[in-house]
Design a protein around this motif. Structure first.
Motif, mmCIF file in Angstrom:
data_model
loop_
_atom_site.group_PDB
_atom_site.id
_atom_site.type_symbol
_atom_site.label_atom_id
_atom_site.label_comp_id
_atom_site.label_asym_id
_atom_site.label_seq_id
_atom_site.Cartn_x
_atom_site.Cartn_y
_atom_site.Cartn_z
ATOM 1 N N PRO A 92 13.207 11.319 1.561
ATOM 2 C CA PRO A 92 13.010 10.345 0.484
ATOM 3 C C PRO A 92 11.615 9.748 0.522
ATOM 4 N N LYS A 93 11.068 9.503 -0.639
ATOM 5 C CA LYS A 93 9.748 8.893 -0.749
ATOM 6 C C LYS A 93 9.795 7.880 -1.890
ATOM 7 N N PRO A 94 8.811 6.994 -1.982
ATOM 8 C CA PRO A 94 8.824 6.002 -3.058
ATOM 9 C C PRO A 94 8.966 6.663 -4.429
ATOM 10 N N PHE A 95 9.841 6.101 -5.257
ATOM 11 C CA PHE A 95 10.046 6.636 -6.603
ATOM 12 C C PHE A 95 9.076 6.014 -7.595
ATOM 13 N N LEU A 96 8.288 5.044 -7.138
ATOM 14 C CA LEU A 96 7.253 4.426 -7.958
ATOM 15 C C LEU A 96 5.896 4.578 -7.278
ATOM 16 N N LYS A 97 4.863 4.756 -8.074
ATOM 17 C CA LYS A 97 3.508 4.646 -7.551
ATOM 18 C C LYS A 97 3.272 3.165 -7.293
ATOM 19 N N TRP A 98 2.611 2.853 -6.187
ATOM 20 C CA TRP A 98 2.495 1.442 -5.830
ATOM 21 C C TRP A 98 1.128 1.149 -5.264
ATOM 22 N N ALA A 99 0.399 0.223 -5.896
ATOM 23 C CA ALA A 99 -0.921 -0.169 -5.392
ATOM 24 C C ALA A 99 -0.775 -0.711 -3.973
ATOM 25 N N GLY A 100 -1.584 -0.197 -3.059
ATOM 26 C CA GLY A 100 -1.491 -0.653 -1.682
ATOM 27 C C GLY A 100 -0.328 -0.038 -0.931
ATOM 28 N N GLY A 101 0.258 1.027 -1.469
ATOM 29 C CA GLY A 101 1.370 1.687 -0.794
ATOM 30 C C GLY A 101 0.979 2.130 0.610
ATOM 31 N N LYS A 102 1.985 2.199 1.495
ATOM 32 C CA LYS A 102 1.696 2.429 2.908
ATOM 33 C C LYS A 102 1.827 3.886 3.345
ATOM 34 N N GLY A 103 1.794 4.827 2.419
ATOM 35 C CA GLY A 103 1.937 6.234 2.771
ATOM 36 C C GLY A 103 0.996 6.690 3.868
ATOM 37 N N GLN A 104 -0.291 6.317 3.761
ATOM 38 C CA GLN A 104 -1.277 6.796 4.730
ATOM 39 C C GLN A 104 -1.272 5.985 6.023
ATOM 40 N N MET A 105 -0.530 4.870 6.039
ATOM 41 C CA MET A 105 -0.496 4.011 7.225
ATOM 42 C C MET A 105 0.780 4.194 8.044
ATOM 43 N N LEU A 106 1.642 5.092 7.627
ATOM 44 C CA LEU A 106 2.955 5.210 8.265
ATOM 45 C C LEU A 106 2.863 5.506 9.759
ATOM 46 N N ASP A 107 1.994 6.430 10.127
ATOM 47 C CA ASP A 107 1.877 6.773 11.547
ATOM 48 C C ASP A 107 1.422 5.578 12.375
ATOM 49 N N GLU A 108 0.477 4.806 11.828
ATOM 50 C CA GLU A 108 -0.015 3.629 12.546
ATOM 51 C C GLU A 108 1.096 2.594 12.733
ATOM 52 N N ILE A 109 1.917 2.434 11.704
ATOM 53 C CA ILE A 109 3.008 1.462 11.781
ATOM 54 C C ILE A 109 4.089 1.945 12.738
ATOM 55 N N ILE A 110 4.455 3.226 12.650
ATOM 56 C CA ILE A 110 5.490 3.779 13.520
ATOM 57 C C ILE A 110 5.084 3.651 14.985
ATOM 58 N N GLN A 111 3.813 3.868 15.287
ATOM 59 C CA GLN A 111 3.335 3.745 16.673
ATOM 60 C C GLN A 111 3.571 2.348 17.234
ATOM 61 N N ARG A 112 3.667 1.371 16.346
ATOM 62 C CA ARG A 112 3.777 -0.014 16.788
ATOM 63 C C ARG A 112 5.219 -0.543 16.772
ATOM 64 N N ILE A 113 6.159 0.330 16.471
ATOM 65 C CA ILE A 113 7.560 -0.031 16.640
ATOM 66 C C ILE A 113 7.810 -0.214 18.130
ATOM 67 N N PRO A 114 8.495 -1.269 18.561
ATOM 68 C CA PRO A 114 8.709 -1.513 19.997
ATOM 69 C C PRO A 114 9.288 -0.299 20.727
ATOM 70 N N LYS A 115 8.854 -0.112 21.961
ATOM 71 C CA LYS A 115 9.273 1.038 22.755
ATOM 72 C C LYS A 115 10.789 1.098 22.927
ATOM 73 N N LYS A 116 11.424 -0.072 23.028
ATOM 74 C CA LYS A 116 12.883 -0.070 23.222
ATOM 75 C C LYS A 116 13.582 0.577 22.028
ATOM 76 N N ASN A 117 13.063 0.353 20.814
ATOM 77 C CA ASN A 117 13.634 0.979 19.628
ATOM 78 C C ASN A 117 13.359 2.479 19.619
ATOM 79 N N GLN A 118 12.151 2.853 20.017
ATOM 80 C CA GLN A 118 11.779 4.264 20.011
ATOM 81 C C GLN A 118 12.570 5.044 21.051
ATOM 82 N N GLU A 119 12.789 4.444 22.205
ATOM 83 C CA GLU A 119 13.531 5.125 23.265
ATOM 84 C C GLU A 119 14.994 5.327 22.881
#
Length: 315
Positions: free
Chosen positions: A12-39
């Motif tokens: 699934p992906k956004p069904f709307l085009k969105w100014a400032g959408g986070k598509g290109q920032m997803l990896d950076e955000i995922i890296q910052r999910i707490p380790k306990k959640n990732q584990e």
């Protein structure tokens, strides 16, 4: 072919085009999910108080088992569209398919007239919508919203002081207006999510267990030419940024992980410490993103954005 077969393998992906959408920032955000959640590959409670296009939520759902999701936005039309996709995706697809067929069968001039006719109808219906009562009017309104978003100038969602959508017609030759497979995939992803209309402070009510809150407010403008920070008729100015920072501190608890993204004013003025001061004591990462500072070509390219965390973990 069943709906499940139709969307097999579709992310699934956004069904709307969105100014400032986070598509290109997803990896950076995922890296910052707490380790306990990732584990554990699990999030007990996920809250997103500025839902917008929903790119982060959709991405997280493909990677984590999220027990409870609360998705909030102060844009009534956006929340209605999400609820329509959640509950009545096939009815929405039927309307969009009809609109796409009509629109693409027109000449360039007639397409423009069709666009403004739909925009007028969309704005006329705004005040008539009852957010508390699901109706066929919701489906029609949401089909208009998606059509306008896919055919307007730059896919921009913008309203004036009267809360009327005022973006002019775009010039796309062959826009995809009815992406049926993605709509079905989004519907499935939203099946157990709570969709709520309201201010970001509403998120306080839903903190339960180990909670992750991702804040993606309208970005603070870097300069006058990039000052787009209103997706409804309530401008998110510096006072609102300060209110959000205060709320960030209020909900900073041992069981709550907070991630917030925003523009980096130091792209323009190295002495501008607005966010460094607001979030003093928290971890502030600066990451690169491809953004357009203004319409001039030399102002396009890599700039930094900030990601603020209440976690002290190193990534």
């Amino acid at each position: 072919m069943t709906n499940s077969e139709l969307i097999e393998g579709i992310r699934p992906k956004p069904f709307l085009k969105w100014a400032g959408g986070k598509g290109q920032m997803l990896d950076e955000i995922i890296q910052r999910i707490p380790k306990k959640n990732q584990e554990q590959n699990k999030i007990d409670t996920y809250i997103e108080p500025f839902l917008g296009g929903g790119a982060v939520f959709f991405h997280l759902k493909t990677k984590f088992d999220i027990k409870r999701s609360y998705l909030i936005d102060l844009n009534k039309e956006i929340i209605i569209a999400y609820k329509v996709i959640q509950k009545k995706p096939l009815e929405l697809i039927n309307r969009l398919d009809k609109i796409e067929s009509e629109y693409k069968g027109l000449t360039k001039l007639k397409r423009k007239k069709y666009y403004y006719k739909v925009r007028s109808a969309y704005n006329s219906n705004l005040k008539k919508l009852n957010l508390n009562e699901f109706s066929d009017a919701w489906i029609k309104h949401s089909s208009f919203l998606i059509f306008l978003n896919k055919t307007c100038f730059n896919g921009l969602y913008r309203v004036n002081s009267k809360n009327q959508f005022n973006v002019p017609h775009g010039s796309y030759k062959n826009p995809t207006i009815c992406d049926d497979r993605n709509i079905l995939a989004v519907s499935e992803t939203l099946s157990d999510a709570k969709l709520l209309y309201g201010d970001f402070e509403l998120s306080r009510e839903f903190i339960e267990g180990n909670t992750l809150i991702y804040f993606d407010p309208p970005y603070r403008p870097l300069n006058n030419t990039s000052s787009f920070n209103s997706y409804n008729n309530n401008t998110f100015d510096d006072e609102e940024q300060k209110r959000l920072a205060n709320f960030f501190r209020e909900v900073d608890q041992p069981n709550v992980s907070l991630i917030l993204s925003n523009s980096d004013p130091k792209n323009i003025d190295s002495e501008d410490t607005f966010f460094d001061d607001l979030y003093k004591g928290y971890k502030i990462d600066r990451v690169y993103a491809n953004r357009m500072i203004n319409s001039k070509g030399k102002k396009r390219g890599k700039i930094t954005e900030i990601i603020i965390l209440n976690s002290r973990e190193e990534i």
